[in-house]
Scaffold this active site. Structure first.
Site, PDB file in Angstrom:
ATOM      1  N   ARG A  45       0.843  -4.874  -5.141  1.00 41.37           N
ATOM      2  CA  ARG A  45       0.987  -5.942  -4.140  1.00 41.37           C
ATOM      3  C   ARG A  45       1.391  -7.251  -4.838  1.00 41.37           C
ATOM      4  O   ARG A  45       0.864  -8.311  -4.543  1.00 41.37           O
ATOM      5  CB  ARG A  45      -0.324  -6.116  -3.370  1.00 41.37           C
ATOM      6  N   ASP A  94       5.437  -5.694   5.598  1.00 35.40           N
ATOM      7  CA  ASP A  94       5.859  -7.079   5.845  1.00 35.40           C
ATOM      8  C   ASP A  94       5.825  -7.943   4.579  1.00 35.40           C
ATOM      9  O   ASP A  94       6.678  -8.818   4.407  1.00 35.40           O
ATOM     10  CB  ASP A  94       5.058  -7.720   6.991  1.00 35.40           C
ATOM     11  N   ASP A 137       3.089  -1.397  12.145  1.00 33.24           N
ATOM     12  CA  ASP A 137       3.137  -2.686  12.839  1.00 33.24           C
ATOM     13  C   ASP A 137       4.382  -3.518  12.538  1.00 33.24           C
ATOM     14  O   ASP A 137       4.418  -4.710  12.843  1.00 33.24           O
ATOM     15  CB  ASP A 137       1.865  -3.501  12.552  1.00 33.24           C
ATOM     16  N   GLY A 195       0.846  -1.198   0.000  1.00 35.69           N
ATOM     17  CA  GLY A 195       0.000   0.000   0.000  1.00 35.69           C
ATOM     18  C   GLY A 195       0.875   1.239   0.000  1.00 35.69           C
ATOM     19  O   GLY A 195       1.890   1.287   0.690  1.00 35.69           O
ATOM     20  N   ASP A 245       0.352   1.482   9.008  1.00 31.81           N
ATOM     21  CA  ASP A 245      -0.144   0.701  10.152  1.00 31.81           C
ATOM     22  C   ASP A 245       0.828   0.686  11.332  1.00 31.81           C
ATOM     23  O   ASP A 245       0.440   0.346  12.446  1.00 31.81           O
ATOM     24  CB  ASP A 245      -0.418  -0.746   9.719  1.00 31.81           C
ATOM     25  N   THR A 276       4.918   1.472   6.434  1.00 33.38           N
ATOM     26  CA  THR A 276       3.496   1.154   6.549  1.00 33.38           C
ATOM     27  C   THR A 276       2.800   2.199   7.405  1.00 33.38           C
ATOM     28  O   THR A 276       3.331   2.597   8.452  1.00 33.38           O
ATOM     29  CB  THR A 276       3.227  -0.249   7.163  1.00 33.38           C
ATOM     30  N   ARG A 327      -4.701  -3.299   9.685  1.00 33.25           N
ATOM     31  CA  ARG A 327      -5.106  -4.659   9.355  1.00 33.25           C
ATOM     32  C   ARG A 327      -4.953  -5.610  10.537  1.00 33.25           C
ATOM     33  O   ARG A 327      -5.843  -6.370  10.861  1.00 33.25           O
ATOM     34  CB  ARG A 327      -4.215  -5.146   8.222  1.00 33.25           C
TER      35      ARG A 327
HETATM   36  O1  F6P Z   1      -0.842  -0.662   3.697  1.00 30.48           O
HETATM   37  C1  F6P Z   1      -1.600  -0.989   4.793  1.00 30.48           C
HETATM   38  C2  F6P Z   1      -3.056  -0.777   4.492  1.00 30.48           C
HETATM   39  O2  F6P Z   1      -3.318   0.598   4.326  1.00 30.48           O
HETATM   40  C3  F6P Z   1      -3.935  -1.393   5.558  1.00 30.48           C
HETATM   41  O3  F6P Z   1      -4.142  -0.533   6.635  1.00 30.48           O
HETATM   42  C4  F6P Z   1      -5.188  -1.719   4.776  1.00 30.48           C
HETATM   43  O4  F6P Z   1      -5.861  -2.817   5.330  1.00 30.48           O
HETATM   44  C5  F6P Z   1      -4.659  -2.069   3.431  1.00 30.48           C
HETATM   45  O5  F6P Z   1      -3.443  -1.425   3.283  1.00 30.48           O
HETATM   46  C6  F6P Z   1      -5.591  -1.701   2.296  1.00 30.48           C
HETATM   47  O6  F6P Z   1      -5.061  -2.212   1.138  1.00 30.48           O
HETATM   48  P1  F6P Z   1      -5.509  -1.820  -0.328  1.00 30.48           P
HETATM   49  O7  F6P Z   1      -4.995  -0.442  -0.612  1.00 30.48           O
HETATM   50  O8  F6P Z   1      -4.870  -2.849  -1.180  1.00 30.48           O
HETATM   51  O9  F6P Z   1      -7.008  -1.840  -0.346  1.00 30.48           O
END
Ligand code: F6P
Length: 352
Positions: free
Chosen positions: A72, A103, A129, A11, A127, A125, A171
Protein backbone atom coordinates in the site's frame (compact mmCIF):
# COMPACT_ATOMS: atom_id res chain seq x y z
CA UNK A 1 11.30 -2.45 -29.16
CA UNK A 2 8.33 -1.02 -27.27
CA UNK A 3 8.34 -1.57 -23.50
CA UNK A 4 5.82 -1.12 -20.69
CA UNK A 5 5.64 -1.80 -16.96
CA UNK A 6 2.96 -3.45 -14.84
CA UNK A 7 2.32 -3.37 -11.10
CA UNK A 8 -0.31 -4.66 -8.67
CA UNK A 9 -1.02 -2.44 -5.65
CA UNK A 10 -3.29 -2.35 -2.59
CA UNK A 11 -4.86 -5.38 -0.93
CA UNK A 12 -4.26 -8.53 -2.96
CA UNK A 13 -7.27 -9.90 -4.75
CA UNK A 14 -8.17 -13.19 -6.46
CA UNK A 15 -7.91 -12.60 -10.21
CA UNK A 16 -4.79 -10.42 -10.17
CA UNK A 17 -2.66 -13.13 -11.75
CA UNK A 18 -5.18 -13.54 -14.54
CA UNK A 19 -4.76 -9.83 -15.35
CA UNK A 20 -0.96 -10.08 -15.36
CA UNK A 21 -1.16 -13.09 -17.67
CA UNK A 22 -3.57 -11.30 -20.01
CA UNK A 23 -1.42 -8.15 -20.26
CA UNK A 24 1.83 -10.08 -20.77
CA UNK A 25 0.41 -12.49 -23.37
CA UNK A 26 -1.27 -9.74 -25.38
CA UNK A 27 1.75 -7.42 -25.32
CA UNK A 28 4.29 -10.12 -26.14
CA UNK A 29 2.10 -11.11 -29.08
CA UNK A 30 2.83 -7.65 -30.51
CA UNK A 31 6.52 -7.68 -29.49
CA UNK A 32 6.04 -5.30 -26.56
CA UNK A 33 8.21 -6.22 -23.57
CA UNK A 34 6.61 -6.10 -20.11
CA UNK A 35 8.52 -5.26 -16.92
CA UNK A 36 6.82 -6.46 -13.75
CA UNK A 37 7.46 -4.22 -10.74
CA UNK A 38 7.41 -5.93 -7.36
CA UNK A 39 5.13 -4.85 -4.53
CA UNK A 40 3.10 -2.14 -6.27
CA UNK A 41 4.41 1.42 -6.32
CA UNK A 42 7.15 0.41 -3.87
CA UNK A 43 8.88 -1.59 -6.62
CA UNK A 44 8.81 1.44 -8.91
CA UNK A 45 10.32 3.69 -6.25
CA UNK A 46 12.91 1.12 -5.23
CA UNK A 47 13.72 -0.21 -8.70
CA UNK A 48 12.65 -3.75 -8.01
CA UNK A 49 11.23 -6.06 -10.61
CA UNK A 50 12.00 -8.11 -13.70
CA UNK A 51 11.09 -8.60 -17.33
CA UNK A 52 8.25 -11.07 -17.67
CA UNK A 53 8.18 -13.91 -20.20
CA UNK A 54 5.29 -16.00 -21.49
CA UNK A 55 6.64 -18.87 -19.36
CA UNK A 56 6.44 -16.68 -16.22
CA UNK A 57 2.69 -16.27 -16.64
CA UNK A 58 1.78 -19.73 -17.92
CA UNK A 59 -1.27 -20.99 -16.02
CA UNK A 60 -1.04 -18.41 -13.23
CA UNK A 61 -4.72 -17.43 -13.55
CA UNK A 62 -5.48 -20.42 -11.31
CA UNK A 63 -3.55 -18.88 -8.40
CA UNK A 64 -4.77 -16.42 -5.79
CA UNK A 65 -2.64 -13.45 -4.70
CA UNK A 66 -0.27 -11.83 -7.18
CA UNK A 67 3.03 -13.18 -8.52
CA UNK A 68 4.30 -9.58 -8.45
CA UNK A 69 3.48 -8.96 -4.81
CA UNK A 70 1.64 -5.92 -3.52
CA UNK A 71 1.91 -3.06 -1.05
CA UNK A 72 0.00 0.00 0.00
CA UNK A 73 2.87 2.37 -0.88
CA UNK A 74 1.70 5.88 -1.67
CA UNK A 75 4.00 7.62 -4.17
CA UNK A 76 2.60 10.99 -3.13
CA UNK A 77 3.94 10.58 0.41
CA UNK A 78 7.52 10.66 -0.91
CA UNK A 79 9.35 13.85 -1.61
CA UNK A 80 9.89 13.76 -5.39
CA UNK A 81 7.72 10.62 -5.58
CA UNK A 82 6.33 11.40 -9.07
CA UNK A 83 9.82 12.28 -10.35
CA UNK A 84 11.13 8.97 -8.99
CA UNK A 85 8.46 7.17 -11.02
CA UNK A 86 9.39 9.17 -14.13
CA UNK A 87 13.07 8.35 -13.59
CA UNK A 88 12.36 4.63 -13.16
CA UNK A 89 10.32 4.62 -16.36
CA UNK A 90 13.06 6.44 -18.26
CA UNK A 91 15.79 4.12 -16.98
CA UNK A 92 13.85 1.09 -18.21
CA UNK A 93 12.66 2.93 -21.34
CA UNK A 94 9.03 2.22 -20.50
CA UNK A 95 6.49 4.12 -22.58
CA UNK A 96 3.76 3.54 -20.02
CA UNK A 97 2.54 1.65 -16.97
CA UNK A 98 -0.41 -0.64 -16.36
CA UNK A 99 -1.50 -0.11 -12.74
CA UNK A 100 -3.77 -2.80 -11.36
CA UNK A 101 -5.40 -1.63 -8.16
CA UNK A 102 -8.23 -0.10 -6.20
CA UNK A 103 -9.00 3.56 -5.58
CA UNK A 104 -5.66 4.23 -3.84
CA UNK A 105 -3.37 2.64 -6.45
CA UNK A 106 -5.41 4.01 -9.33
CA UNK A 107 -5.59 7.41 -7.60
CA UNK A 108 -1.79 7.55 -7.76
CA UNK A 109 -1.88 6.46 -11.42
CA UNK A 110 -4.38 9.20 -12.15
CA UNK A 111 -2.21 11.88 -10.52
CA UNK A 112 0.83 10.66 -12.48
CA UNK A 113 -1.29 10.71 -15.64
CA UNK A 114 -2.11 14.36 -14.97
CA UNK A 115 1.63 14.99 -14.65
CA UNK A 116 2.10 13.66 -18.17
CA UNK A 117 2.98 10.00 -17.60
CA UNK A 118 1.30 7.26 -19.65
CA UNK A 119 -0.97 5.21 -17.40
CA UNK A 120 -3.61 2.53 -17.90
CA UNK A 121 -5.76 1.45 -14.96
CA UNK A 122 -7.24 -1.98 -14.26
CA UNK A 123 -9.85 -1.90 -11.48
CA UNK A 124 -9.22 -4.38 -8.67
CA UNK A 125 -10.92 -4.81 -5.33
CA UNK A 126 -12.80 -7.53 -3.51
CA UNK A 127 -14.94 -4.68 -2.12
CA UNK A 128 -16.46 -4.02 -5.60
CA UNK A 129 -16.75 -0.31 -4.80
CA UNK A 130 -14.98 1.22 -7.80
CA UNK A 131 -17.25 3.19 -10.06
CA UNK A 132 -17.26 3.06 -13.88
CA UNK A 133 -17.22 -0.74 -13.79
CA UNK A 134 -20.17 -2.98 -13.01
CA UNK A 135 -18.07 -5.59 -11.23
CA UNK A 136 -14.45 -5.87 -10.07
CA UNK A 137 -12.64 -9.22 -10.13
CA UNK A 138 -12.10 -10.69 -6.66
CA UNK A 139 -15.55 -9.73 -5.49
CA UNK A 140 -17.13 -12.95 -6.72
CA UNK A 141 -14.50 -15.09 -4.99
CA UNK A 142 -14.69 -13.12 -1.75
CA UNK A 143 -18.49 -13.24 -1.61
CA UNK A 144 -18.50 -16.96 -2.29
CA UNK A 145 -16.04 -17.55 0.55
CA UNK A 146 -18.11 -15.39 2.90
CA UNK A 147 -21.28 -17.19 1.80
CA UNK A 148 -19.78 -20.61 2.52
CA UNK A 149 -18.68 -19.51 5.99
CA UNK A 150 -22.09 -18.03 6.84
CA UNK A 151 -23.71 -21.24 5.54
CA UNK A 152 -21.67 -23.12 8.14
CA UNK A 153 -22.64 -20.86 11.00
CA UNK A 154 -26.32 -21.80 10.76
CA UNK A 155 -25.99 -25.24 12.32
CA UNK A 156 -23.80 -24.22 15.23
CA UNK A 157 -25.90 -21.10 15.88
CA UNK A 158 -29.08 -23.16 15.91
CA UNK A 159 -27.67 -25.93 18.12
CA UNK A 160 -26.76 -23.39 20.81
CA UNK A 161 -29.63 -20.99 20.16
CA UNK A 162 -27.15 -18.18 19.76
CA UNK A 163 -26.92 -14.92 17.93
CA UNK A 164 -23.88 -14.73 15.62
CA UNK A 165 -22.47 -11.51 14.28
CA UNK A 166 -20.27 -12.24 11.27
CA UNK A 167 -18.04 -9.47 9.96
CA UNK A 168 -17.25 -9.32 6.25
CA UNK A 169 -14.74 -7.08 4.46
CA UNK A 170 -15.96 -3.87 2.90
CA UNK A 171 -14.29 -0.71 4.02
CA UNK A 172 -16.75 1.78 2.57
CA UNK A 173 -19.48 -0.35 1.07
CA UNK A 174 -21.51 -3.47 1.80
CA UNK A 175 -21.26 -5.38 -1.50
CA UNK A 176 -19.70 -8.55 -0.06
CA UNK A 177 -21.87 -8.48 3.06
CA UNK A 178 -25.08 -8.10 1.10
CA UNK A 179 -24.20 -10.64 -1.59
CA UNK A 180 -23.00 -13.27 0.90
CA UNK A 181 -25.64 -12.38 3.50
CA UNK A 182 -28.60 -12.78 1.17
CA UNK A 183 -27.13 -15.88 -0.49
CA UNK A 184 -26.44 -17.58 2.86
CA UNK A 185 -29.67 -16.46 4.55
CA UNK A 186 -28.25 -14.10 7.16
CA UNK A 187 -31.22 -12.73 9.08
CA UNK A 188 -29.93 -9.20 8.99
CA UNK A 189 -27.45 -7.35 6.78
CA UNK A 190 -25.70 -4.27 8.18
CA UNK A 191 -23.83 -2.17 5.63
CA UNK A 192 -22.23 1.30 5.62
CA UNK A 193 -24.68 2.64 3.03
CA UNK A 194 -27.62 2.13 5.40
CA UNK A 195 -26.58 2.87 8.99
CA UNK A 196 -28.84 1.84 11.88
CA UNK A 197 -28.75 2.66 15.57
CA UNK A 198 -28.05 -0.05 18.14
CA UNK A 199 -31.68 0.18 19.29
CA UNK A 200 -32.92 -0.53 15.78
CA UNK A 201 -30.67 -3.56 15.49
CA UNK A 202 -31.66 -4.77 18.93
CA UNK A 203 -35.36 -4.51 18.20
CA UNK A 204 -34.90 -6.75 15.13
CA UNK A 205 -33.05 -9.36 17.20
CA UNK A 206 -35.66 -9.08 19.95
CA UNK A 207 -38.50 -9.53 17.45
CA UNK A 208 -36.96 -12.80 16.28
CA UNK A 209 -36.51 -13.94 19.89
CA UNK A 210 -40.15 -13.15 20.71
CA UNK A 211 -41.31 -14.96 17.55
CA UNK A 212 -39.57 -18.04 18.95
CA UNK A 213 -36.81 -18.17 16.30
CA UNK A 214 -34.04 -20.31 17.74
CA UNK A 215 -31.10 -18.27 16.48
CA UNK A 216 -30.07 -15.17 14.58
CA UNK A 217 -27.26 -14.51 12.14
CA UNK A 218 -26.25 -10.93 11.44
CA UNK A 219 -23.84 -10.16 8.60
CA UNK A 220 -22.07 -6.85 9.12
CA UNK A 221 -19.64 -5.02 6.86
CA UNK A 222 -16.46 -3.95 8.63
CA UNK A 223 -17.15 -0.33 7.62
CA UNK A 224 -20.66 -0.24 9.12
CA UNK A 225 -21.27 2.49 11.69
CA UNK A 226 -23.98 2.77 14.29
CA UNK A 227 -25.94 5.97 13.86
CA UNK A 228 -25.22 8.48 16.58
CA UNK A 229 -22.00 6.73 17.67
CA UNK A 230 -18.59 7.91 16.52
CA UNK A 231 -15.89 5.52 15.40
CA UNK A 232 -12.83 5.81 17.62
CA UNK A 233 -9.57 6.97 16.09
CA UNK A 234 -7.48 4.00 15.00
CA UNK A 235 -4.23 3.35 13.20
CA UNK A 236 -4.20 4.27 9.51
CA UNK A 237 -2.24 3.07 6.47
CA UNK A 238 -0.21 5.25 4.06
CA UNK A 239 -3.36 6.27 2.20
CA UNK A 240 -5.11 7.30 5.43
CA UNK A 241 -7.40 4.25 5.54
CA UNK A 242 -8.39 3.19 9.05
CA UNK A 243 -7.29 -0.38 9.90
CA UNK A 244 -10.85 -1.52 10.49
CA UNK A 245 -10.06 -4.97 11.85
CA UNK A 246 -8.77 -3.25 15.00
CA UNK A 247 -12.26 -1.93 15.68
CA UNK A 248 -13.58 -5.39 16.63
CA UNK A 249 -16.99 -4.29 15.42
CA UNK A 250 -18.56 -7.78 15.36
CA UNK A 251 -17.45 -8.48 18.91
CA UNK A 252 -18.71 -5.12 20.07
CA UNK A 253 -22.15 -5.75 18.54
CA UNK A 254 -22.36 -9.35 19.82
CA UNK A 255 -21.47 -8.29 23.38
CA UNK A 256 -24.05 -5.52 23.38
CA UNK A 257 -26.78 -7.75 21.94
CA UNK A 258 -26.10 -10.44 24.55
CA UNK A 259 -26.22 -7.92 27.40
CA UNK A 260 -29.36 -6.27 26.05
CA UNK A 261 -31.33 -9.52 25.72
CA UNK A 262 -30.22 -10.77 29.14
CA UNK A 263 -31.27 -7.58 30.84
CA UNK A 264 -34.58 -7.17 28.96
CA UNK A 265 -37.12 -7.90 31.68
CA UNK A 266 -40.00 -7.99 29.22
CA UNK A 267 -38.61 -11.25 27.81
CA UNK A 268 -39.18 -14.78 29.18
CA UNK A 269 -36.75 -16.55 31.50
CA UNK A 270 -34.84 -18.18 28.63
CA UNK A 271 -33.15 -14.83 28.22
CA UNK A 272 -30.79 -15.56 31.16
CA UNK A 273 -29.00 -18.15 28.98
CA UNK A 274 -28.88 -16.06 25.83
CA UNK A 275 -25.46 -15.97 24.19
CA UNK A 276 -24.01 -14.09 21.26
CA UNK A 277 -20.78 -14.81 19.42
CA UNK A 278 -18.74 -13.00 16.79
CA UNK A 279 -16.79 -14.21 13.76
CA UNK A 280 -14.45 -12.05 11.70
CA UNK A 281 -13.88 -13.50 8.23
CA UNK A 282 -11.05 -11.06 7.56
CA UNK A 283 -8.36 -12.01 5.07
CA UNK A 284 -9.81 -15.48 4.49
CA UNK A 285 -12.03 -13.66 2.00
CA UNK A 286 -9.01 -12.57 -0.04
CA UNK A 287 -7.04 -15.79 0.06
CA UNK A 288 -6.95 -18.83 -2.20
CA UNK A 289 -7.89 -19.56 -5.77
CA UNK A 290 -10.24 -17.30 -7.74
CA UNK A 291 -13.61 -18.49 -9.01
CA UNK A 292 -14.06 -19.17 -12.73
CA UNK A 293 -15.84 -15.81 -13.01
CA UNK A 294 -12.89 -13.90 -11.53
CA UNK A 295 -10.31 -15.82 -13.58
CA UNK A 296 -12.22 -14.92 -16.72
CA UNK A 297 -12.94 -11.30 -15.76
CA UNK A 298 -9.28 -10.75 -14.82
CA UNK A 299 -8.16 -12.37 -18.08
CA UNK A 300 -10.49 -10.26 -20.22
CA UNK A 301 -9.48 -7.05 -18.42
CA UNK A 302 -5.79 -7.90 -18.80
CA UNK A 303 -6.15 -8.59 -22.51
CA UNK A 304 -8.08 -5.33 -22.93
CA UNK A 305 -5.37 -3.41 -21.06
CA UNK A 306 -2.90 -5.01 -23.50
CA UNK A 307 -5.04 -3.75 -26.43
CA UNK A 308 -4.92 -0.22 -24.99
CA UNK A 309 -1.12 -0.40 -24.70
CA UNK A 310 -0.82 -1.64 -28.29
CA UNK A 311 -2.96 1.24 -29.55
CA UNK A 312 -1.27 3.78 -27.28
CA UNK A 313 -4.61 4.61 -25.66
CA UNK A 314 -3.24 5.74 -22.32
CA UNK A 315 -5.13 7.61 -19.60
CA UNK A 316 -7.98 5.10 -19.46
CA UNK A 317 -9.26 2.37 -17.22
CA UNK A 318 -10.68 -0.92 -18.47
CA UNK A 319 -14.13 -1.77 -17.17
CA UNK A 320 -16.95 -4.28 -17.31
CA UNK A 321 -20.22 -2.90 -18.63
CA UNK A 322 -22.94 -5.52 -18.72
CA UNK A 323 -21.12 -8.42 -20.29
CA UNK A 324 -18.70 -6.33 -22.35
CA UNK A 325 -15.18 -5.15 -21.50
CA UNK A 326 -14.99 -1.46 -22.25
CA UNK A 327 -12.90 1.64 -21.63
CA UNK A 328 -13.77 4.08 -18.85
CA UNK A 329 -12.54 7.42 -17.62
CA UNK A 330 -9.80 6.90 -15.01
CA UNK A 331 -10.42 10.27 -13.40
CA UNK A 332 -14.11 9.55 -12.76
CA UNK A 333 -13.42 6.02 -11.59
CA UNK A 334 -11.20 7.19 -8.75
CA UNK A 335 -13.30 10.13 -7.63
CA UNK A 336 -16.68 8.39 -7.30
CA UNK A 337 -17.50 5.36 -5.19
CA UNK A 338 -19.95 2.68 -6.27
CA UNK A 339 -22.37 2.04 -3.44
CA UNK A 340 -25.11 -0.49 -2.78
CA UNK A 341 -28.37 1.19 -3.75
CA UNK A 342 -31.74 1.14 -2.01
CA UNK A 343 -33.35 -1.35 -4.42
CA UNK A 344 -30.67 -3.95 -3.73
CA UNK A 345 -30.73 -3.28 0.01
CA UNK A 346 -34.52 -3.78 -0.04
CA UNK A 347 -33.97 -7.25 -1.48
CA UNK A 348 -32.07 -8.11 1.70
CA UNK A 349 -34.50 -6.52 4.18
CA UNK A 350 -37.49 -8.28 2.57
CA UNK A 351 -36.37 -11.51 4.22
CA UNK A 352 -35.84 -10.16 7.77
O1 F6P B 1 -8.54 -4.41 -0.39
C1 F6P B 1 -9.70 -4.11 0.30
C2 F6P B 1 -9.63 -4.68 1.69
O2 F6P B 1 -9.66 -6.09 1.63
C3 F6P B 1 -10.74 -4.13 2.56
O3 F6P B 1 -11.92 -4.86 2.43
C4 F6P B 1 -10.12 -4.20 3.93
O4 F6P B 1 -10.64 -3.21 4.78
C5 F6P B 1 -8.68 -3.93 3.66
O5 F6P B 1 -8.43 -4.31 2.35
C6 F6P B 1 -7.74 -4.65 4.60
O6 F6P B 1 -6.47 -4.20 4.34
P1 F6P B 1 -5.13 -4.88 4.85
O7 F6P B 1 -4.93 -6.14 4.06
O8 F6P B 1 -4.09 -3.87 4.58
O9 F6P B 1 -5.33 -5.20 6.31
Amino acid sequence: MRKIGILTGGGDCPGLNAVIRGVVARCIQEDIAVFGFYAGWRGVLEDEGRWLTRADVEGIQTLGGTILGSSRTNVMKFENGPQMVRDAMERLELEGLVAVGGDDTLGVANTLRKLGMNMIGVPKTIDNDLSCTDWTFGFDTASNIAMEEIDRLHTTAESHERCFVVECMGRHTGWITLQAGVAANAHMVLIPEFPLSFDEIYSLVRERYVRGERYTIIAVAEGFELTGERMEDLERDMFGNVLLLHRELARHLADRIEKAIRSDETLDKRRAHFEARSVVLGHLQRGGAPTAFDRMLGTRMGVKAGDLVINGEYGNMVSLRGTEIEVADLDRAVTERKKVGKALYDVATLFY
